[in-house]
Design an enzyme around this catalytic site. Structure first.
Site, PDB file in Angstrom:
ATOM      1  N   HIS A 271       3.542   5.145  12.980  1.00 38.17           N
ATOM      2  CA  HIS A 271       2.328   5.933  12.745  1.00 38.17           C
ATOM      3  C   HIS A 271       2.397   7.348  13.316  1.00 38.17           C
ATOM      4  CE1 HIS A 271      -0.845   2.610  11.701  1.00 38.17           C
ATOM      5  NE2 HIS A 271       0.222   2.565  10.915  1.00 38.17           N
TER       6      HIS A 271
ATOM      7  N   HIS B 132       0.833  -1.203   0.000  1.00 41.17           N
ATOM      8  CA  HIS B 132       0.000   0.000   0.000  1.00 41.17           C
ATOM      9  C   HIS B 132       0.867   1.253   0.000  1.00 41.17           C
ATOM     10  CE1 HIS B 132       0.034   1.572   4.267  1.00 41.17           C
ATOM     11  NE2 HIS B 132       0.410   0.342   4.554  1.00 41.17           N
TER      12      HIS B 132
ATOM     13  N   GLU C 106      -5.139   1.674   2.823  1.00 36.87           N
ATOM     14  CA  GLU C 106      -4.909   0.511   3.689  1.00 36.87           C
ATOM     15  C   GLU C 106      -5.004   0.901   5.150  1.00 36.87           C
ATOM     16  OE1 GLU C 106      -2.336  -2.187   6.190  1.00 36.87           O
ATOM     17  OE2 GLU C 106      -2.270  -0.028   5.875  1.00 36.87           O
TER      18      GLU C 106
END
Length: 706
Positions: free
Chosen positions: A506, A346, A393
């Protein structure tokens, strides 16, 4: 008479041509693919630098531009490419606030909820493009209540709290990231009666455990770093469960029906930094948490509460039907163009995404460039190779799921295998997961690739030294794009990477600087990841007989069945005989097909058998390819119908976790809780269901009707 002579001459000429025509063996191209002259760590680092110049969240213009870059790169390497677009439901933050009301006389704290740039940050000028920290698909709302600390927010953590006699119903819980998927943290909190959830990155897990230096000086998460992410517990567009989200318009669930579906959260949540989490922890009183619930040596004492600290949390989301773009490229096969080997990664990222996912995107483009070099040398794959660069994703495997749902029947009948790389590089050490029939293929590939951190040995040799044995995980967890392929339609699949987790996951600090300083300074690990990925793809695309080994599958099933037998040893009336019998049938089928493969290989040189042999090879490959499909059931798992695979699926309480026999596992959990005859009957029913699909897989391998 003359015509018969001409016919005979043509036949003899064709036969001689078969024996004496010079063709380059496929093994030559496999060795060429991994040769240093074809690899380029400068090119791969340039791809990563270009892809990570700006944050590129799904549905944004920056991500559309990244799609254009991938499309143009594939096209420039002689790969026919196009965009596959879908209109999907995404959410973005509209407003959010968080205030801690501390016991008097301490004044309240209004948190800024802001990740700080660092001195000399080369991305400071685009830092304001980073979306505010949020959870995708989090429920909008305003909640106010006492705070309770729940460790990692697992089911067992809530059981510990309950056993202590502490009631957290009506509280806002504070959980730390780690161990389980964040969506399950929120769901478990809801089940426990909480009204809101805050999830923070504890420095014990992500901050180096008491170190005073963090990124950019060291690899650790800075105090203001926030791990954002999705809290959606399904796969694909929540408004089109089970069918594709067409750009032109399609059936969609209403917002109320989406919520009733059970996969979106029913309480408000927000991700926060480690610094903010510690400040809230200081306001919590009550019972001191167990030692394994505590932070590092410099952290405050963690207490469970609830209160006396009170949190006032507001989060408002905006829901948008956004266009997402998968990039699809195809190298058509020469002999079997209707058989597909798919490589997937992704592209969308929560922020810059240097590790997750664009290390994988850069590796994908490196594989494409090497294939182009092989084409210039005369190589053509036997089967078609498909490149898939997925979108959205991070929201919940949206792009890959919509594509699989749209192409379900085509993929079901034509895909040989799906090879996933999400994060190609986050650090040292090779990691692999797969459906078991591909284990040996991965192992053989790692034996041919030089270790990027030790030039005197192969990746395989380093892998063995690290764990004393080769450990290949299973693809039961729902953490990446293999989910739709394995768990929904039953396609043999793999997932590989270098590294096992990284501290700035993240967050806005997952940028090119972090990668070039800590993840892969010389970009050799990227090159090695591309080498293994492409080599596995080449063997699946070029080998005449598919290199599948179902002995590994039989061993895996047998071991898992024995573990289940031990778990249920105290529960009378449950029989595992059907399961063991079905596994024995699969063992016999695996032995038989292995013998058939050897017979074909021995007879291949005899010209008079060649025509019949081509048909036999095709038929055998179909059996090897379709056996995985037979392990699915159209009804899916109880309460989770999208998950069709009865051997591998996510754990019910941890989407990242992998469970063998997930339907049985779910039923056993319920039966142990209720301990009724009906609940144990459900366990037996799930055992029968698994035994039936294993028997079906053995029949497919046999290739004969009963």
């Amino acid at each position: 008479m003359f015509s018969k002579i001409i016919t005979a001459v043509i036949a003899i000429t064709s036969l001689l041509s078969f024996f004496f025509t010079s063709t380059t063996p496929k093994s030559y191209y496999q060795s060429r693919f991994i040769s240093p002259s074809l690899s380029d760590n400068t090119s791969i680092s340039n791809h990563l630098f270009t892809l990570t110049r700006r944050p590129h969240l799904a549905g944004t213009q920056a991500n559309a531009e990244a799609a254009s870059y991938v499309l143009s790169t594939l096209s420039s390497n002689n790969i026919k490419s196009h965009l596959a677009e879908y209109a999907v439901l995404l959410t973005y933050p509209d407003s959010r606030s968080l205030t801690l009301i501390r016991p008097s006389p301490d004044p309240p704290i209004a948190f800024s909820l802001h990740q700080e740039i660092y001195e000399g940050d080369p991305y400071a000028d685009v830092a304001d493009q980073v979306e505010p920290t949020f959870h995708a698909y989090a429920k909008s709302g305003t909640v106010k209540g006492h705070v309770a600390y729940v460790n990692y927010g697992r089911v067992e953590d809530y059981k510990t709290i309950k056993d202590m006699g502490i009631n957290i119903s009506g509280a806002i819980v504070l959980a730390r990231y780690g161990e389980i998927y964040r969506g399950d943290i929120v769901e478990n909190a809801y089940e426990a009666g909480a009204i809101g959830v805050l999830i923070y990155t504890d420095r014990k897990d992500y901050g180096g455990g008491g170190v005073t230096r963090w990124f950019p000086e060291e690899k650790w998460m800075p105090p203001s770093g926030v791990q954002v992410g999705s809290v959606f517990n399904g796969a694909g567009d929540p408004s089109t469960p089970g069918w594709a989200s067409s750009v032109e318009g399609c059936e969609r669930l209403s917002d109320d029906d989406v919520e009733k579906g059970g996969d979106v959260p029913l309480i408000t949540s927000l991700p926060i930094s480690g610094a903010d989490g510690e400040e809230i922890l200081k306001s919590i009183g009550g019972v001191v948490a167990n030692d394994d619930w505590q932070g590092d040596k410099d952290a405050p004492v963690y207490r469970i509460g609830p209160g006396p600290g009170i949190v006032d949390l507001t989060y408002k989301a905006k829901q948008v039907i956004s266009t997402i773009q998968n990039v699809i490229g195809i190298i058509e096969g020469a002999e079997e163009p209707d058989r597909y080997v798919i490589l997937g990664n992704h592209r969308d990222a929560w922020t810059f995404g240097a590790v997750d996912p664009n290390s994988g995107t850069a590796a994908l483009l490196e594989v494409a460039e090497r294939f182009r070099k092989l084409q210039k040398e005369g190589w053509k794959p036997r089967r078609s190779i498909v490149f898939c660069n997925w979108d959205a994703e991070e929201y919940g495997l949206v792009g890959s799921t919509e594509w699989v749902e749209e192409n379900r029947e085509m993929l079901h009948s034509k895909v040989v295998a799906y090879l996933n790389v999400d994060i190609a590089v986050s650090g040292t050490g090779f990691q692999a997961s797969a459906t078991p029939q591909l284990d040996q293929l991965i192992i053989e590939a790692t034996k041919q690739v030089q270790d990027p951190d030790n030039s005197s040995q192969t990746v395989y040799e380093s892998w063995v030294q690290t764990a004393d044995y080769v450990k290949i995980g299973r693809l039961g967890g729902g953490g990446s794009d293999y989910a739709a392929f394995v768990q929904h339609i039953g396609v043999p699949s793999t997932d590989i990477s270098f590294g096992d987790g990284y501290p700035v996951y993240h967050s806005m600090y997952d940028d090119f600087v972090w990668m070039s300083k800590f993840g892969d300074p010389m970009f050799r690990r990227h090159v090695a990841a591309a080498s293994i990925w492409g080599l596995v793809a080449l063997q699946l695309a070029d080998e005449e007989i598919l290199p599948f080994n179902y002995d590994s599958y039989v061993y895996e099933l047998q071991t898992s069945a024995e573990d289940l037998e031990a778990e249920l040893s105290d529960y009378k009336g449950i029989s595992l005989i059907p399961l063991f019998k079905s596994i024995e049938k699969m063992r016999t089928a695996a032995i038989q097909i292995n013998k058939e493969i050897e017979e074909i290989k021995r007879s291949k040189g005899w010209a008079f058998k060649w025509k019949n042999q081509e048909w036999k090879v095709r038929e055998m490959n179909d059996r090897l390819m379709m056996a995985e499909r037979a392990l699915t059931d159209r009804e899916g798992l109880p309460g989770r119908p999208w998950y069709k695979h009865l051997i591998y699926a996510p754990s019910k309480h941890n989407d990242y976790g992998s469970k063998c026999f997930p339907g049985i596992d779910d039923s056993v959990e319920i039966a142990k809780s209720l301990n009724t005859q009906e609940s144990w009957n459900s366990v037996q029913h799930e055992i029968w269901r698994v035994s039936r699909v294993v028997t079906q897989a053995s029949l497919v391998l046999h290739g004969q009707l009963t």
